[in-house]
Design a protein around this motif. Sequence first.
Motif, mmCIF file in Angstrom:
data_model
loop_
_atom_site.group_PDB
_atom_site.id
_atom_site.type_symbol
_atom_site.label_atom_id
_atom_site.label_comp_id
_atom_site.label_asym_id
_atom_site.label_seq_id
_atom_site.Cartn_x
_atom_site.Cartn_y
_atom_site.Cartn_z
ATOM 1 N N MET A 1 0.819 -1.207 0.000
ATOM 2 C CA MET A 1 0.000 0.000 0.000
ATOM 3 C C MET A 1 0.860 1.266 0.000
ATOM 4 O O MET A 1 0.502 2.279 -0.632
ATOM 5 N N GLY A 2 2.006 1.210 0.653
ATOM 6 C CA GLY A 2 2.777 2.438 0.813
ATOM 7 C C GLY A 2 3.799 2.702 -0.252
ATOM 8 O O GLY A 2 4.138 3.870 -0.502
ATOM 9 N N HIS A 3 4.333 1.651 -0.910
ATOM 10 C CA HIS A 3 5.492 1.885 -1.773
ATOM 11 C C HIS A 3 5.390 1.268 -3.162
ATOM 12 O O HIS A 3 6.102 1.690 -4.069
ATOM 13 N N SER A 4 4.534 0.302 -3.382
ATOM 14 C CA SER A 4 4.650 -0.502 -4.606
ATOM 15 C C SER A 4 3.976 0.122 -5.825
ATOM 16 O O SER A 4 4.307 -0.253 -6.951
ATOM 17 N N LYS A 5 2.993 1.010 -5.601
ATOM 18 C CA LYS A 5 2.204 1.559 -6.711
ATOM 19 C C LYS A 5 1.519 0.430 -7.497
ATOM 20 O O LYS A 5 1.382 0.499 -8.725
ATOM 21 N N ALA A 6 1.095 -0.603 -6.787
ATOM 22 C CA ALA A 6 0.472 -1.760 -7.422
ATOM 23 C C ALA A 6 -0.999 -1.506 -7.674
ATOM 24 O O ALA A 6 -1.626 -0.631 -7.069
ATOM 25 N N THR A 7 -1.549 -2.295 -8.587
ATOM 26 C CA THR A 7 -2.986 -2.236 -8.863
ATOM 27 C C THR A 7 -3.697 -3.540 -8.470
ATOM 28 O O THR A 7 -4.916 -3.616 -8.542
#
Length: 455
Positions: free
Chosen positions: A362-368
Amino acid sequence: MSPVAEDLGRLGHLLATDTLAVIAAIALMSWLLRRRENVLAWLCCAGVAWCLFNLEGLAEIEARPFGLPVNRIALLYPLLFTTLGLAASLVGASLPRGLVVVMALACLGLGAAAFPFHGLEIMRIAGLATIGVSLLILGFFATRAEAQIGAPEKLGLVILYALGLGAVGFDLYAGTIRSGHGTRLAPYAGVVLLGFSGFVILRHILANAEARERLNQTLGQRIETTKANLLASESARHALEIAHAVKLERERLMREIHDGIGSSLVAALASAERQGKESTTAVVALKGALTDLRVAVDSLEPVEGNVATLLASLRYRYEPELRKSGIAVKWMVEDVPELDWLDAPSALHVLRILQESVSNTMGHSKATQLTFKCKMALLQGRPGLRVEIADNGSGFDINAPAIGRGRRNMVQRAEALGATLDVLSKQGEGTATILWLPLVRRHGLNLEEGQAAEQ
């Protein structure tokens, strides 16, 4: 008959009588030591009766014992009574006490009647008839015998007793009681009969003693088994009491956390949200603290070793925030067996490891997308569960120096669980946190490592 033959016959008669006396004495001493063995008393009485019968046969007509006109007819009835009583006791024939008393009185009466009429031929005929009746009674005893002796022994007893009583009848019929001459078979038959009876009694007593020893051993083993079962039952009851007490204490802590700290955090979060955008940092911190608190409370819930339940509770807590962050959740958790060793402290370690991975996503990955996986897997031949949380974010250089204590804490918690932790990531290919949990844990929870990770 020549004088030498007479002397030899008299010597054999004396030896047989002495042997019967020895058997009677041994039986008496044995009975005094073992009063419950009634067969020993019968053997003693039979030995005495046979001795008196043989001694009277040795006396000359002119020298009656004690100066009384007693003949062998008078002593025949006590001999028959004690011999039949011994036979009944040996073969285990159950006789009513009244019948025994009637037989004793009848023999006493017949013996007393032989005193005044000892010179009559009718008394010898009555004695022979009584022997015949005794043989019939012996056959009756054989049919009423219990299974306390073997069939060969019972057959041998019946044959020897029949021959012994037949020898007594032969002596009476031959008229040896009058002349004092001739071959006497009764003394030798008595030795064989009572000797074999003593052998059977001794064997029976030894067999009973051995059976009692085996029974005592069996009872001792049963007592030990019962003690072990009682101890196990007591241990199980104590464990249930402890488990119940732990459950009550866990429920109390959950209520206190929910009603105390949880309520305070919810109130603080609501107040911060009412203050507007200026408190964005405080709102995020309060939400994170509230989520952490809820995860800790979830670890106190009895999950019965179900890892899928733990993953479901983690998803339930974080899915709203993940959706707000634009991260979709993909659920790929299979039906896996339960872990018997997964208690509340271990469940908290598992949740903290996975929570750290979700927080990093949630904080660093910029995942979807964030994928939850769980399935059975072998590691170096050992069965276990492979729990994986993977995202499709930007990833990071796994060889770069770690910033902070997050990964180190995750490793310490995994070691405390006896598990294996792998973090896989590449730039632009996302990150996967893989936790392998053994089905059977070799070592208990390392409390020092667990406390260090918690701090």
